[in-house]
Write a protein that holds these residues in place. Structure first.
Motif, mmCIF file in Angstrom:
data_model
loop_
_atom_site.group_PDB
_atom_site.id
_atom_site.type_symbol
_atom_site.label_atom_id
_atom_site.label_comp_id
_atom_site.label_asym_id
_atom_site.label_seq_id
_atom_site.Cartn_x
_atom_site.Cartn_y
_atom_site.Cartn_z
ATOM 1 N N LEU A 1 -4.079 2.144 5.472
ATOM 2 C CA LEU A 1 -3.592 2.419 4.119
ATOM 3 C C LEU A 1 -2.122 2.016 3.983
ATOM 4 N N CYS A 2 -1.307 2.355 4.978
ATOM 5 C CA CYS A 2 0.117 2.010 4.922
ATOM 6 C C CYS A 2 0.316 0.499 4.933
ATOM 7 N N THR A 3 -0.475 -0.195 5.754
ATOM 8 C CA THR A 3 -0.365 -1.656 5.798
ATOM 9 C C THR A 3 -0.724 -2.266 4.456
ATOM 10 N N PHE A 4 -1.806 -1.779 3.879
ATOM 11 C CA PHE A 4 -2.229 -2.269 2.569
ATOM 12 C C PHE A 4 -1.193 -1.926 1.499
ATOM 13 N N LEU A 5 -0.579 -0.759 1.630
ATOM 14 C CA LEU A 5 0.406 -0.335 0.637
ATOM 15 C C LEU A 5 1.620 -1.276 0.656
ATOM 16 N N ALA B 1 -8.186 -0.200 -2.538
ATOM 17 C CA ALA B 1 -8.085 0.277 -3.919
ATOM 18 C C ALA B 1 -7.115 1.449 -4.018
ATOM 19 N N LEU B 2 -7.150 2.350 -3.021
ATOM 20 C CA LEU B 2 -6.231 3.486 -3.015
ATOM 21 C C LEU B 2 -4.785 3.008 -2.867
ATOM 22 N N ALA B 3 -4.571 2.024 -2.008
ATOM 23 C CA ALA B 3 -3.216 1.489 -1.802
ATOM 24 C C ALA B 3 -2.701 0.812 -3.069
ATOM 25 N N ILE B 4 -3.571 0.054 -3.728
ATOM 26 C CA ILE B 4 -3.160 -0.634 -4.963
ATOM 27 C C ILE B 4 -2.845 0.382 -6.053
ATOM 28 N N GLY B 5 -3.666 1.430 -6.141
ATOM 29 C CA GLY B 5 -3.409 2.470 -7.130
ATOM 30 C C GLY B 5 -2.084 3.177 -6.879
ATOM 31 N N LEU B 6 -1.800 3.494 -5.613
ATOM 32 C CA LEU B 6 -0.532 4.142 -5.287
ATOM 33 C C LEU B 6 0.654 3.229 -5.579
ATOM 34 N N SER B 7 0.515 1.944 -5.277
ATOM 35 C CA SER B 7 1.622 1.008 -5.500
ATOM 36 C C SER B 7 1.958 0.879 -6.979
ATOM 37 N N SER B 8 0.954 1.001 -7.835
ATOM 38 C CA SER B 8 1.194 0.868 -9.274
ATOM 39 C C SER B 8 2.001 2.043 -9.837
ATOM 40 N N LEU B 9 2.052 3.156 -9.111
ATOM 41 C CA LEU B 9 2.760 4.336 -9.606
ATOM 42 C C LEU B 9 4.265 4.212 -9.494
#
Length: 466
Positions: free
Chosen positions: A22-26, A356-364
């Motif tokens: 998750l961190c890598t994707f974030l 998808a979770l990483a992309i959602g967090l990044s958009s915040l």
């Protein structure tokens, strides 16, 4: 067990590895999204700058054609009627054209003699006949200021035998020396001194250059430069009986993106009349304003690709390692009759959920983070660009400045300060782009190692363990 449920249990059971992935994707998502946001913000700022300045197309003498023709060095001219046709093209917002010759002041009006000495004979000075003086570069940039009266306009030039209204713009120092004001008359003669006419002072303007500094294009005292209604001034010349011909034109387009279409249609309309001329874009002001934008866009793009590719490589290694560690799990499931396709889909589903979770967090938080970082970078680039512009010095009179390292062509454009602010905005298209990139990386990183494992039989996986 349903492979979807199995994917959820697998993610929960491997919390540590899931968190690392998750961190890598974030990191990948934040960098790619930040790069997209900066590109979008700088592109919007650049479009606004172009629209505020306007796309200016100049029709001027082509020096390459003039020198390569093997003939004389006489400057080409084009019929004003042809320029009028180009000015009627749908891309053009406004246009003007001009010609110049020596004008001779008569009737007791005296030139300013302090400063640059006269080089055009008694009472002679450079006179520019212009269709619309408000579109001259020095007036458009704010360098020249109209102190009183009105600009020369296209309504001053008509088709009657008198070649239109006789109106004149004069510099304030010439006006003060002769006690002239708007509405007064000045007698002006053409270059050959034969024809004369009374011109009305339509306006008085201010040129900030000192009288000791020659006008760069015509070499006269800037206080003595005259601007006249083009039709009336042309009527004083040797070609008064023929059609009005001009040597330069300027077209302001509605949209900078229309440049290509305008050039194409202009060549079709004018045809061979453009021989000896070139259509050039005067985008120096836009380049000066948008220079810092290009710098931060390049920096953001390079950082985005470097960190994005590095993150993708790390992610691929993590996924490849995870797939190899689950070979026994795959072997058991295959031995129990689970389809190979479902196992690949399960692995892909697990990584897609994390992505998808990483992309959602990044958009915040990426929008606010990019605004701060981008604004800081742009502020530094704009300050550096402004310092460079302020340090430019004109070459001494009579010198090209090349040997002193000062190129006159590098002279900054006035009222075109480098842009120092951008507004970052997260659009759905940016999020969709990041989502597509992230999911593409996820699927590739998952499908390739999983498919290689599943090409083996359950017996090979369980007995050999490799």
């Amino acid at each position: 067990m349903n492979f979807v449920k199995r994917a959820g249990l697998s993610l929960w059971a491997r919390k540590g590895k899931t968190l690392i992935t998750l961190c890598t994707f974030l990191v990948i998502s934040v960098m790619v999204l930040a790069g997209a946001l900066i590109n979008g913000a700088t592109a919007r700022a650049e479009r606004e700058a172009k629209r505020s300045v306007g796309a200016e197309v100049t029709l001027e003498m082509d020096l390459d054609q003039l020198g390569g023709a093997g003939g004389g060095l006489q400057a080409p001219q084009i019929d004003a009627a042809t320029v009028d046709k180009l000015g009627e093209l749908p891309q053009v917002q406004k246009y003007t054209y001009s010609m110049w010759d020596r004008g001779i002041l008569k009737g007791g009006t005296e030139l300013v003699t302090e400063g640059v000495p006269g080089t055009m004979g008694p009472g002679g000075t450079a006179t520019v006949g212009v269709l619309d003086s408000a579109l001259l570069p020095d007036f458009r940039s704010g360098k020249f200021t109209l102190l009183s009266g009105k600009h020369l306009t296209a309504t001053d030039t008509d088709t009657d035998t008198d070649k239109g209204k006789k109106r004149l713009l004069i510099e304030e120092r010439l006006a003060e020396k002769n006690g002239l004001k708007v509405g007064d008359k000045i007698t002006l003669s053409g270059n050959d001194g034969k024809a004369t006419a009374d011109f009305t002072v339509a306006g008085v303007y201010r040129d900030p250059r000192p009288s000791s500094e020659p006008e760069p294009e015509y070499g006269v005292n800037p206080a003595n430069m005259l601007y006249a209604s083009v039709g009336a001034f042309a009527a004083l010349g040797s070609a008064a009986d023929g059609p009005l011909r001009v040597g330069k034109a300027t077209f302001l387009l509605d949209d900078p993106d229309d440049l290509g279409a305008f050039k194409k249609q202009a060549e079709q309309v004018a045809g061979s009349a453009l021989d000896g001329f070139e259509l050039g874009v005067n985008d120096k002001a836009v380049q000066q304003m948008t220079g810092p934008l290009h710098s931060i866009r390049t920096t953001a793009t390079v950082a985005m690709w470097l960190i994005g590719l590095a993150g993708a490589a790390v992610l691929a290694l993590l996924v490849n390692l995870a797939v190899k560690q689950r070979r026994r799990e795959y072997g058991v499931l295959l031995a129990m009759g689970e389809g190979k396709g479902k196992l690949v889909v399960q692995q892909a589903l697990e990584i897609v959920v994390v992505a998808a979770l990483a992309i959602g967090l990044s958009s915040l938080f990426t929008e606010s983070l990019t605004q701060s970082a981008g604004q800081s970078l742009l502020g530094q680039e704009a300050a550096s660009a402004r310092k460079k512009l302020d340090s430019w010095q004109a070459p001494p009179p009579g010198s090209t400045g090349i040997d002193q390292g000062s190129d006159p062509n590098d002279k900054p454009v006035e009222n075109a300060d480098p842009i120092d602010r951008i507004t970052v905005r997260l659009d759905p298209s940016d999020l969709a782009m990041v989502g597509g990139v992230g999911l593409g990386i996820a699927l590739l990183a998952t499908a390739v190692p999983a498919a290689s494992v599943l090409r083996l039989s359950p017996r090979s996986i369980l007995t050999k363990g490799k």
